[in-house]
Design an enzyme around this catalytic site. Structure first.
Site, mmCIF file in Angstrom:
data_model
loop_
_atom_site.group_PDB
_atom_site.id
_atom_site.type_symbol
_atom_site.label_atom_id
_atom_site.label_comp_id
_atom_site.label_asym_id
_atom_site.label_seq_id
_atom_site.Cartn_x
_atom_site.Cartn_y
_atom_site.Cartn_z
ATOM 1 N N SER A 63 0.844 -1.196 0.000
ATOM 2 C CA SER A 63 0.000 0.000 0.000
ATOM 3 C C SER A 63 0.879 1.246 0.000
ATOM 4 C CB SER A 63 -0.902 0.022 1.241
ATOM 5 O OG SER A 63 -1.835 -1.035 1.217
ATOM 6 N N ALA A 157 -4.436 -0.035 -2.674
ATOM 7 C CA ALA A 157 -3.756 0.456 -1.473
ATOM 8 C C ALA A 157 -4.806 0.609 -0.386
ATOM 9 C CB ALA A 157 -3.102 1.804 -1.744
ATOM 10 N N LYS A 158 -4.512 0.088 0.785
ATOM 11 C CA LYS A 158 -5.425 0.304 1.915
ATOM 12 C C LYS A 158 -5.034 1.661 2.509
ATOM 13 C CE LYS A 158 -7.399 -2.250 5.806
ATOM 14 N NZ LYS A 158 -8.805 -2.042 5.463
ATOM 15 N N ALA A 159 -5.404 2.707 1.773
ATOM 16 C CA ALA A 159 -4.969 4.072 2.104
ATOM 17 C C ALA A 159 -6.094 4.826 2.798
ATOM 18 C CB ALA A 159 -4.560 4.797 0.829
ATOM 19 N N TYR A 163 -10.902 6.064 2.211
ATOM 20 C CA TYR A 163 -12.045 5.766 3.078
ATOM 21 C C TYR A 163 -13.076 6.889 3.166
ATOM 22 C CZ TYR A 163 -10.348 1.202 3.945
ATOM 23 O OH TYR A 163 -9.971 -0.096 3.740
#
Ligand code: PPE
Length: 306
Positions: A63, A157-159, A163
């Site tokens: 990420s 990407a767990k950015a 969110y």
């Protein structure tokens, strides 16, 4: 969330209440952070194990790479730090939240030479969508917000910044009386939920959305592997909301949500209106795996003792 004792902060264990940042931290203004959600479970033999620890650590690094943030740790080092955090907090089971972010320094969108900081917190987090959800299933709505276009915000990407999209969809769903939202991609196909991947079962075939506008869920990967090993046909294929309406079963997967059945989408009952047989089967087998009751998947568990 109940406080635990320590938060790991770049190599030091800091008391929970002292793990603070400056208000001009870059990531707080621009969402320039990446994170993980990991679970540790108490096993049936009394030990504890982190589920797919190395894969989560590597996804954090990946990420970072996607958003041009260099995290100065290897997956091994992050994995060790996670276990250290669990032990320091005396936790037999936990939800673990590593976060790498751009710290204090220059302001402006360009992150420049601001420091990249990493923290690891752990706390107890029960059933994400409510205790009944795992049993009975949840009510879901198609969001008016689309999941970002594949060239907009880099969903692999767990950015943190990604969110905002999830927050908009989640608030809308909750305020409209639903438990969760699914988002469509910018071509109109089902993408994922605000913090979960999505599966449907129709005519005996399990389908999940392809790895395009979605986060590559580690639970999603685990369930696909498990289902294939159990002899089910699993397809990664685009599908529409109306195919979802006529599915026999549907469920979400995620670290926090685990495997949560869906009983309704947009006021259409899905299947029998409760967890179907395939969903139940996969859910049971999944919980056996995380508790160390299926030796076939021992490689997915990083055991530790408190
Ligand atoms: N999609 C999104 C957008 C997502 O955030 C998650 C995890 C998943 C799919 C499933 O990924 P995996 O956990 O690797 O199976 N969401 C995390 C955060 C939830 C939260 O509210 O915070 C999680 O489940 O930990």
């Amino acid at each position: 969330m109940d406080a635990t004792k320590y938060i790991w902060s770049d190599g030091k264990l800091v008391p929970w209440s002292e793990a603070k940042v400056h208000v001009l931290t870059h990531s707080l203004h621009y969402g320039s952070a990446v994170f993980e959600g990991i679970r540790a479970y108490q096993c049936s033999d009394g030990s504890s194990a982190v589920f797919r620890l190395k894969d989560h650590a590597q996804r954090l690094i990946n990420s970072g790479k996607i958003i041009r943030m260099e995290i100065p740790y290897t997956a091994e080092q992050l994995s060790e730090a996670i276990v250290e955090t669990l032990k320091a907090n005396g936790m037999h089971d936990a939800y673990i939240r590593p976060l790498s972010f751009v710290g204090y320094g220059e302001m402006g969108v360009y992150p420049g030479n601001n420091p990249v900081q990493t923290i690891i917190a752990a706390w107890s987090w029960g059933a994400y969508l409510g205790a009944e959800a795992l049993e009975k299933g949840i009510r879901v709505k198609t969001s008016s917000f689309a999941r970002s276009h594949v060239n907009t915000s880099m969903s692999k990407a767990k950015a943190a910044g990604n969110y905002i999209n999830s927050i908009l969809a989640k608030i809308e769903a909750k305020e409209d009386g639903y438990d969760e939202a699914i988002m469509l991609d910018t071509n109109g196909f089902v993408s994922e939920a605000t913090g979960e991947n999505v599966f449907i079962v129709r005519n005996g075939i399990i389908k999940t959305t392809p790895w395009t506008s979605i986060l590559g869920g580690i639970t999603r990967d685990s369930i696909m592997t498990l289902a294939r090993d159990l002899g089910y046909t699993v397809e990664e294929q685009q599908f529409t909301r109306d195919e979802f309406y006529i599915a026999d079963e549907a469920f979400f997967t995620g670290t926090a949500a685990e495997l949560t059945p869906i009983r309704e989408l947009d006021r259409r009952q899905i299947g029998a209106g409760h967890a179907g047989p395939v969903t139940k089967h996969l859910q049971q087998e999944f919980f056996k795996i995380v508790k160390g009751e299926n030796p076939k998947y021992a490689a997915w568990l990083a055991h530790y003792s408190v």
